[in-house]
Design an enzyme around this catalytic site. Structure first.
Site, mmCIF file in Angstrom:
data_model
loop_
_atom_site.group_PDB
_atom_site.id
_atom_site.type_symbol
_atom_site.label_atom_id
_atom_site.label_comp_id
_atom_site.label_asym_id
_atom_site.label_seq_id
_atom_site.Cartn_x
_atom_site.Cartn_y
_atom_site.Cartn_z
ATOM 1 N N ARG A 209 34.800 55.612 48.767
ATOM 2 C CA ARG A 209 33.898 54.589 48.879
ATOM 3 C C ARG A 209 32.934 54.728 50.012
ATOM 4 O O ARG A 209 33.781 55.017 51.289
ATOM 5 C CB ARG A 209 34.238 53.241 48.697
ATOM 6 C CG ARG A 209 33.214 52.192 48.752
ATOM 7 C CD ARG A 209 33.644 50.875 48.783
ATOM 8 N NE ARG A 209 34.176 50.102 49.910
ATOM 9 C CZ ARG A 209 34.586 49.089 50.120
ATOM 10 N NH1 ARG A 209 34.775 48.315 49.211
ATOM 11 N NH2 ARG A 209 34.901 48.676 51.372
ATOM 12 N N ARG B 196 38.521 52.499 51.593
ATOM 13 C CA ARG B 196 37.414 51.956 52.455
ATOM 14 C C ARG B 196 37.181 52.662 53.565
ATOM 15 O O ARG B 196 37.659 52.431 54.897
ATOM 16 C CB ARG B 196 38.092 50.686 52.622
ATOM 17 C CG ARG B 196 38.178 49.645 51.662
ATOM 18 C CD ARG B 196 38.735 48.282 52.456
ATOM 19 N NE ARG B 196 38.301 47.191 51.240
ATOM 20 C CZ ARG B 196 39.278 46.672 50.680
ATOM 21 N NH1 ARG B 196 40.492 47.209 50.606
ATOM 22 N NH2 ARG B 196 39.353 45.739 49.650
ATOM 23 N N GLU C 230 30.008 44.480 42.170
ATOM 24 C CA GLU C 230 30.511 43.411 43.217
ATOM 25 C C GLU C 230 29.541 42.493 43.447
ATOM 26 O O GLU C 230 29.472 41.647 44.256
ATOM 27 C CB GLU C 230 31.097 43.882 44.460
ATOM 28 C CG GLU C 230 30.315 45.028 45.155
ATOM 29 C CD GLU C 230 31.267 45.589 46.239
ATOM 30 O OE1 GLU C 230 32.186 44.909 46.686
ATOM 31 O OE2 GLU C 230 30.682 46.651 46.911
ATOM 32 N N CYS D 277 39.088 46.885 41.813
ATOM 33 C CA CYS D 277 39.893 47.347 42.930
ATOM 34 C C CYS D 277 39.895 45.891 43.939
ATOM 35 O O CYS D 277 40.059 46.403 45.302
ATOM 36 C CB CYS D 277 39.142 48.579 43.710
ATOM 37 S SG CYS D 277 37.551 48.040 43.950
ATOM 38 N N ARG E 142 33.691 34.287 51.459
ATOM 39 C CA ARG E 142 35.049 34.714 51.155
ATOM 40 C C ARG E 142 36.097 34.670 52.734
ATOM 41 O O ARG E 142 37.264 34.761 52.331
ATOM 42 C CB ARG E 142 35.235 36.196 50.722
ATOM 43 C CG ARG E 142 34.479 37.296 51.684
ATOM 44 C CD ARG E 142 34.506 38.765 51.097
ATOM 45 N NE ARG E 142 35.536 39.452 51.072
ATOM 46 C CZ ARG E 142 35.607 40.989 50.834
ATOM 47 N NH1 ARG E 142 34.468 41.340 50.416
ATOM 48 N NH2 ARG E 142 36.585 41.565 51.025
ATOM 49 N N ASN F 246 36.533 40.828 45.061
ATOM 50 C CA ASN F 246 36.309 39.878 46.401
ATOM 51 C C ASN F 246 35.074 39.516 46.741
ATOM 52 O O ASN F 246 34.830 38.437 47.067
ATOM 53 C CB ASN F 246 36.903 41.114 47.622
ATOM 54 C CG ASN F 246 38.271 41.467 47.280
ATOM 55 O OD1 ASN F 246 39.076 40.914 46.749
ATOM 56 N ND2 ASN F 246 38.484 42.652 48.158
ATOM 57 N N ASP F 247 34.009 40.480 46.447
ATOM 58 C CA ASP F 247 32.558 40.215 46.533
ATOM 59 C C ASP F 247 31.939 39.806 45.527
ATOM 60 O O ASP F 247 31.079 38.586 45.486
ATOM 61 C CB ASP F 247 31.747 41.476 47.031
ATOM 62 C CG ASP F 247 31.998 41.705 48.452
ATOM 63 O OD1 ASP F 247 31.809 40.560 49.480
ATOM 64 O OD2 ASP F 247 32.172 42.787 49.204
ATOM 65 N N HIS G 141 38.707 40.586 55.390
ATOM 66 C CA HIS G 141 39.330 41.729 55.432
ATOM 67 C C HIS G 141 40.398 41.888 56.388
ATOM 68 O O HIS G 141 41.211 43.033 56.321
ATOM 69 C CB HIS G 141 37.907 42.743 55.983
ATOM 70 C CG HIS G 141 37.035 43.154 55.058
ATOM 71 N ND1 HIS G 141 35.870 42.349 54.588
ATOM 72 C CD2 HIS G 141 37.450 44.003 53.678
ATOM 73 C CE1 HIS G 141 35.399 43.087 53.632
ATOM 74 N NE2 HIS G 141 36.300 43.893 52.964
HETATM 75 C C1 PEP Z 1 35.599 43.974 46.587
HETATM 76 O O1 PEP Z 1 34.372 43.361 47.068
HETATM 77 O O2 PEP Z 1 36.030 43.368 46.040
HETATM 78 C C2 PEP Z 1 36.149 45.215 47.322
HETATM 79 C C3 PEP Z 1 37.133 45.978 46.920
HETATM 80 O O3 PEP Z 1 35.239 45.570 48.526
HETATM 81 P P1 PEP Z 1 35.742 45.212 50.059
HETATM 82 O O4 PEP Z 1 37.037 44.054 49.971
HETATM 83 O O5 PEP Z 1 35.986 46.083 51.056
HETATM 84 O O6 PEP Z 1 34.455 44.317 50.317
HETATM 85 MG MG MG Z 2 33.265 44.566 48.533
#
Ligand code: PEP
Ligand code: MG
Length: 596
Positions: free
Chosen positions: A345, A309, A444, A515, A478, A467-468, A202
């Site tokens: 979200r 977010r 995710e 996303c 990650r 991402n997740d 993040h």
């Molecule tokens: C993701 O997991 O791809 C996502 C967009 O959420 P975050 O990066 O905030 O966990």
């Molecule tokens: Mg996520």
């Protein structure tokens, strides 16, 4: 353009890391090596001795109270035995020999409470370190922990090193929290590099959102630099050049200018539609963490916000936001968007998204713990507060609700149930809101992707969070730089999940977007379009290059390429194949000046 001679050969120190946020800057280093521990000896006036001793006593008292709270909670959650460690902490702090030594040093050496406390604790730690008994050796970590806690109390009201940064600063740190990064003063901080962190941590995402050039996962850069060193930070290629020679600086200045011209050329596309050569609209929307970013997304040519977010309302504040705080933030976004869509979200707290102040008893495996929608469902008053604000703001403009990290249908149903509850409350109170507000979910977690057909029947849209999804599918943390080489959204297993989600969405006629950070990579975007995704939600800085790409390609081309990619058996092959294809379409995006 590439440079004629790699700087490493010219005796400069070149450190490689992960390129998480583009841009090149040249500045002076400020090292944040566990900022809290950088306690320099500072003398005090004799008349301040009493005040320093008092500050120390207060810090000890507050720390003991804090540890007692943690102790009680730990005992409830982990049992008496595991929580015993905190008794040692309290015992240490309450020990009159310890406070006696600190008081004595403040008085005799006329130094600050911070310095005296660290000095005394350091001495105890080195005694433990040299003890033969391994039980003592393990206590060193506890002493470190105590030092941090005490210093946090003592430094609480003081200006942090970060706040004192000069203009033209490049931060080099072991690690930075997302909230530290979000609080950077852009006037003074040009960019940063960290030893830890992965592509989609993040902290990296915030850097991209704020358009701060950043390199993470540099392993041991902190040890290589000193405050005041000149550095070139190349966020495009994941490179830090320490003490560059004048030739390299000159080359990079040319690269910066070339990059600027490229950005200007992308800026010319701002008001043109994001439509492929064969006439298909690909919606480019933005990911934001704070309302202020809306203008950045619109300025880059984004059509709306595909991911807000909202947990950053928590992360950037010391206290829990009120319903009013939530409402004002959402209304502000709606106003700025002037009729364009906003996907809110619900809070995705937990895992790496806690500030120290808000952290609960650490979980052993926080990414698999009580985070996200799980956390909200367990803390319903907090969740409802947010939902009330979202719904109230929906009376002012188009808003959609999106739940993060849904992993079972029961969770989705429960979350929707809470929304209904809140709607009833608001209705009774006479508040206006959008009764038919769309409710969607992030895909995710692999379980959600595999069950996409089931979920598609019960929600209004999907947004794929790569991402997740990547970390949970591939079992790769990650944010861990040690396994960053294994973190690849182009892994065949991830692509198959995405294909299935897109198919389920199509069958049930609900929109599907992506996303995750990968949506901003041109080669990945090509794949997504080929698999049927028509909305890409990305950081503002990724919108212009994506638009150029979309306007240069056909959907038919993307479909063909994704079909071919699906036949390949490894992420390495897929990545090479897609890069080659995407490069043919927009070569200028891949040949940015710098060192590859
Ligand atoms: C993701 O997991 O791809 C996502 C967009 O959420 P975050 O990066 O905030 O966990
Ligand atoms: Mg996520």
């Amino acid at each position: 353009m590439t440079f004629s001679q790699p700087p490493a050969r010219r005796g400069q120190r070149l450190v490689k890391g992960l390129p998480v946020s583009g841009g090149i800057v040249i500045g002076k280093v400020l090292v944040i090596d566990d900022e809290i521990r950088r306690v320099v000896p500072r003398s005090i006036k004799p008349e301040d001795v009493g005040h320093e001793r008092e500050r120390f006593d207060k810090a000890v008292k507050k720390s003991i109270a804090e540890i007692r709270r943690v102790h009680e909670q730990a005992e409830r959650e982990m049992g008496k035995e595991a929580a015993k460690i905190f008794s040692f902490h309290v015992g240490m702090l309450a020990d009159p020999t310890f406070s006696g030594s600190v008081h004595g040093m403040i008085e005799a050496d006329k130094v600050t409470a911070e310095y005296a406390a660290t000095h005394v604790l350091d001495k105890i730690a080195s005694q433990f370190r040299s003890a033969k008994d391994p039980v003592f050796a393990t206590k060193v970590n506890d002493i470190d922990d105590l030092t941090d806690r005490l210093l946090a109390q003592l430094l609480g009201g003081r200006k942090s090193v970060l706040e004192q940064a000069d203009s033209g600063t490049v931060i080099i740190a072991r690690d930075l929290t997302p909230s530290q990064t979000a609080g950077f003063d852009r006037e003074r901080i040009l960019g940063f590099a960290t030893d830890q962190g992965g592509m989609t941590s993040h902290t990296a995402i915030i850097a991209k959102a704020l358009e701060i050039p950043a390199v993470v996962g540099c392993q041991a850069l902190v040890r290589e630099v000193q405050d005041g060193d000149e550095v070139i930070l190349d966020g495009d290629h994941g490179m830090v050049i320490v003490s560059p020679d004048p030739d390299t600086v000159a080359e990079y200045l040319r690269a910066i200018e070339q990059r600027r011209q490229y950005q200007v050329s992308l800026g010319e596309l701002r008001d043109l539609p994001s439509v492929t050569q064969d006439g298909v609209d690909i919606h480019l929307v933005g990911n934001i963490e704070l309302p202020e970013e809306v203008s950045r997304v619109l300025g880059a040519g984004g059509e709306g916000i595909g991911l807000y977010r909202t947990e950053y309302l928590y992360l950037t504040s010391k206290t829990e936001p009120t319903e009013g705080d939530h409402y004002r933030a959402y209304r502000r976004c709606v106003q700025l968007l002037a009729g364009r869509e906003l996907v809110i979200r619900t809070m995705d707290l937990g895992a790496d998204k806690y500030t120290q102040g808000q952290a609960e008893v650490p979980e052993r495996n926080p990414f698999l713990g009580c985070r996200s929608i799980r956390y909200c469902l367990k803390n319903q008053p907090m969740f409802k507060k947010q939902l009330r604000a979202v719904l109230r703001a929906s009376a002012e403009g188009p808003i959609k609700i999106m739940f993060p990290l849904v992993s079972s249908i029961a969770e989705l149903r429960q979350a929707k149930f809470v929304v209904n509850d809140v709607m009833e409350e608001l209705e009774e109170e006479g508040h206006a809101f959008d009764r038919s507000i769309k409710i969607g979910m992030m895909v995710e977690v692999p379980s959600a992707a595999i069950q996409a057909e089931t979920f598609a029947r019960e929600c209004d849209f999907f947004s794929i969070g790569t991402n997740d999804l990547v970390q949970y599918t591939l079992a790769v943390d990650r944010i861990n730089e040690r396994v960053a080489n294994l973190y690849n959204p182009l892994h065949p297993a991830v692509i198959r999940l995405i294909r299935d989600v897109a198919r389920a969405a199509k069958r049930h006629e609900i929109p599907v977007s992506c996303c995750g950070e990968a949506a901003g990579d041109l080669e990945f975007a090509m794949l997504l379009i080929g698999l049927g995704v028509r909305t890409l939600s990305v950081s503002s800085s990724m919108i212009p290059p994506l638009k150029r790409f979309v306007r240069s390609v056909t959907v038919e081309q993307c479909e063909r390429v994704s079909r071919e990619a699906m036949k390949l058996e490894s992420d390495v092959h897929i990545a090479a194949y897609l890069r080659d294809r995407a490069r043919k379409i927009v070569p200028e995006a891949f040949d940015m000046p710098g060192i590859d």
